[in-house]
Design a protein around this motif. Structure first.
Motif, PDB file in Angstrom:
ATOM      1  N   UNK A 199       0.830  -1.213   0.000  1.00 13.92           N
ATOM      2  CA  UNK A 199       0.000   0.000   0.000  1.00 13.92           C
ATOM      3  C   UNK A 199       0.864   1.264   0.000  1.00 13.92           C
ATOM      4  N   UNK A 200       1.965   1.216   0.737  1.00 15.46           N
ATOM      5  CA  UNK A 200       2.868   2.379   0.749  1.00 15.46           C
ATOM      6  C   UNK A 200       3.475   2.602  -0.637  1.00 15.46           C
ATOM      7  N   UNK A 201       3.839   1.511  -1.293  1.00 22.19           N
ATOM      8  CA  UNK A 201       4.417   1.620  -2.635  1.00 22.19           C
ATOM      9  C   UNK A 201       3.394   2.173  -3.623  1.00 22.19           C
ATOM     10  N   UNK A 202       2.139   1.713  -3.501  1.00 23.53           N
ATOM     11  CA  UNK A 202       1.085   2.176  -4.405  1.00 23.53           C
ATOM     12  C   UNK A 202       0.882   3.684  -4.247  1.00 23.53           C
ATOM     13  N   UNK A 203       0.899   4.163  -3.002  1.00 21.81           N
ATOM     14  CA  UNK A 203       0.727   5.599  -2.764  1.00 21.81           C
ATOM     15  C   UNK A 203       1.838   6.400  -3.431  1.00 21.81           C
ATOM     16  N   UNK A 204       3.067   5.904  -3.342  1.00 21.50           N
ATOM     17  CA  UNK A 204       4.192   6.587  -3.980  1.00 21.50           C
ATOM     18  C   UNK A 204       4.026   6.572  -5.500  1.00 21.50           C
ATOM     19  N   UNK A 205       3.641   5.415  -6.045  1.00 21.97           N
ATOM     20  CA  UNK A 205       3.495   5.284  -7.496  1.00 21.97           C
ATOM     21  C   UNK A 205       2.405   6.192  -8.040  1.00 21.97           C
ATOM     22  N   UNK A 206       1.276   6.286  -7.312  1.00 20.78           N
ATOM     23  CA  UNK A 206       0.165   7.122  -7.759  1.00 20.78           C
ATOM     24  C   UNK A 206       0.573   8.583  -7.874  1.00 20.78           C
ATOM     25  N   UNK A 209       4.362  11.252 -11.661  1.00 22.57           N
ATOM     26  CA  UNK A 209       3.986  11.469 -13.071  1.00 22.57           C
ATOM     27  C   UNK A 209       4.698  10.503 -14.009  1.00 22.57           C
ATOM     28  N   UNK A 210       5.942  10.165 -13.687  1.00 22.50           N
ATOM     29  CA  UNK A 210       6.696   9.248 -14.532  1.00 22.50           C
ATOM     30  C   UNK A 210       6.053   7.877 -14.625  1.00 22.50           C
ATOM     31  N   UNK A 211       5.565   7.391 -13.482  1.00 25.77           N
ATOM     32  CA  UNK A 211       4.898   6.088 -13.464  1.00 25.77           C
ATOM     33  C   UNK A 211       3.657   6.111 -14.359  1.00 25.77           C
ATOM     34  N   UNK A 212       2.877   7.205 -14.268  1.00 24.01           N
ATOM     35  CA  UNK A 212       1.663   7.316 -15.090  1.00 24.01           C
ATOM     36  C   UNK A 212       2.009   7.364 -16.575  1.00 24.01           C
ATOM     37  N   UNK A 213       3.037   8.129 -16.944  1.00 21.94           N
ATOM     38  CA  UNK A 213       3.417   8.243 -18.355  1.00 21.94           C
ATOM     39  C   UNK A 213       3.904   6.899 -18.907  1.00 21.94           C
ATOM     40  N   UNK A 214       4.729   6.211 -18.121  1.00 24.84           N
ATOM     41  CA  UNK A 214       5.222   4.898 -18.560  1.00 24.84           C
ATOM     42  C   UNK A 214       4.064   3.907 -18.681  1.00 24.84           C
ATOM     43  N   UNK A 216       0.870   4.511 -19.248  1.00 25.85           N
ATOM     44  CA  UNK A 216       0.044   4.833 -20.417  1.00 25.85           C
ATOM     45  C   UNK A 216       0.747   4.398 -21.708  1.00 25.85           C
ATOM     46  N   UNK A 217       2.054   4.641 -21.777  1.00 26.96           N
ATOM     47  CA  UNK A 217       2.810   4.242 -22.961  1.00 26.96           C
ATOM     48  C   UNK A 217       2.800   2.732 -23.168  1.00 26.96           C
ATOM     49  N   UNK A 218       3.048   1.999 -22.072  1.00 23.19           N
ATOM     50  CA  UNK A 218       3.031   0.538 -22.157  1.00 23.19           C
ATOM     51  C   UNK A 218       1.627   0.047 -22.506  1.00 23.19           C
ATOM     52  N   UNK A 219       0.605   0.698 -21.939  1.00 23.34           N
ATOM     53  CA  UNK A 219      -0.769   0.306 -22.233  1.00 23.34           C
ATOM     54  C   UNK A 219      -1.114   0.451 -23.700  1.00 23.34           C
ATOM     55  N   UNK A 220      -0.726   1.587 -24.300  1.00 21.42           N
ATOM     56  CA  UNK A 220      -0.976   1.783 -25.729  1.00 21.42           C
ATOM     57  C   UNK A 220      -0.188   0.769 -26.563  1.00 21.42           C
ATOM     58  N   UNK A 221       1.047   0.479 -26.127  1.00 21.15           N
ATOM     59  CA  UNK A 221       1.851  -0.493 -26.863  1.00 21.15           C
ATOM     60  C   UNK A 221       1.231  -1.876 -26.860  1.00 21.15           C
ATOM     61  N   UNK A 222       0.794  -2.331 -25.679  1.00 26.32           N
ATOM     62  CA  UNK A 222       0.140  -3.635 -25.587  1.00 26.32           C
ATOM     63  C   UNK A 222      -1.163  -3.669 -26.368  1.00 26.32           C
ATOM     64  N   UNK A 223      -1.929  -2.577 -26.283  1.00 24.73           N
ATOM     65  CA  UNK A 223      -3.210  -2.534 -27.003  1.00 24.73           C
ATOM     66  C   UNK A 223      -2.992  -2.629 -28.499  1.00 24.73           C
ATOM     67  N   UNK A 224      -1.992  -1.925 -29.008  1.00 23.04           N
ATOM     68  CA  UNK A 224      -1.759  -1.939 -30.458  1.00 23.04           C
ATOM     69  C   UNK A 224      -1.289  -3.306 -30.948  1.00 23.04           C
ATOM     70  N   UNK A 225      -0.416  -3.952 -30.170  1.00 24.21           N
ATOM     71  CA  UNK A 225       0.049  -5.275 -30.603  1.00 24.21           C
ATOM     72  C   UNK A 225      -1.051  -6.323 -30.473  1.00 24.21           C
ATOM     73  N   UNK A 226      -1.886  -6.199 -29.439  1.00 26.30           N
ATOM     74  CA  UNK A 226      -2.993  -7.149 -29.290  1.00 26.30           C
ATOM     75  C   UNK A 226      -3.985  -6.999 -30.435  1.00 26.30           C
TER      76      UNK A 226
END
Length: 226
Positions: A199-206, A209-214, A216-226
């Motif tokens: 839970x502490x790690x999740x709070x830090x990740x949320x 901004x870098x975590x969110x950008x990465x 989103x980028x990985x999400x678009x990459x997986x979506x396009x290949x799928x």
């Protein structure tokens, strides 16, 4: 001096890759059987897309809890139970070919094993491969890609959807048994590490901004290949 790694790591990575292969095969064989599955269930392309992608939805709901649980009780127990659920889903799929609702349910269950394995993968492979973890991860992802190719080539060769699904369910069962027999949480003489404060790690990740950008980028990459 380079650390000597336990030879049992090859058994670990082999069974991990086998589970990964079967999970991906069982999902992607549906796409190879689309021309039979769609009229059988009386669904259109939207319904088929839902059926095909629902194992990924399993990961959305369960990845974080299963990873946290693996920290507490060990990855072997978590993956064993979740893969048993996948096996049950595999056999359920064979005997509910006339029900879209039950096919959706079975595909959701099939996603449990790989969700648990993915959530605990770094612990499983990192414990055994240490500085060679990147190599082991490469084998894992190669297994998933090979499974997709094999599913497209072989899924339609069994004479019927039932036969194709049944063969996959049986092989998944064998993979599950091999995991139970071969996997160990840690090498002999070591103990499980202390649970991580997830839970502490999740709070830090949320808040990052870098975590969110990465993500989103990985999400678009997986979506396009799928």
């Amino acid at each position: 001096m380079e650390e000597k790694l336990p030879s049992w790591r090859w058994a670990i990575v082999s069974v991990v890759c086998l589970l990964c292969f079967m999970a991906n095969y069982m999902q992607y064989q549906v796409s190879a059987l689309a021309v039979e599955v769609m009229p059988m269930l009386n669904i259109d392309t939207v319904g088929f897309s839902m059926l095909f992608l629902v194992p990924m939805l399993t990961a959305v709901f369960f990845s974080i809890p299963l990873g946290a649980l693996g920290d507490r009780i060990g990855s072997k127990k978590v993956v064993t139970v979740c893969t048993a659920i996948s096996v049950a889903g595999g056999f359920l799929r064979c005997f509910t070919l006339d029900s879209f609702t039950m096919q959706m349910t079975s595909m959701f269950l099939i996603g449990m094993g790989i969700s648990a394995l993915n959530a605990n993968l770094i612990k499983v492979l990192g414990t055994w491969f240490r500085e060679q973890t990147g190599f082991a991860m490469g084998l894992f992802y190669a297994a998933s890609c090979v499974a997709i190719v094999v599913a497209q080539i072989c899924a339609g060769l069994f004479g019927s959807v039932f036969n194709s699904y049944m063969v996959a369910a049986v092989v998944m069962t064998i993979s599950w048994v091999l995991w139970i027999v071969l996997d160990r949480d840690v090498p002999e003489g070591q103990s499980l590490p202390e649970p991580e404060p997830v839970l502490d790690y999740i709070k830090v990740a949320i808040k990052s901004p870098g975590v969110w950008l990465i993500s989103i980028g990985v999400g678009f990459g997986l979506a396009s290949t799928t």
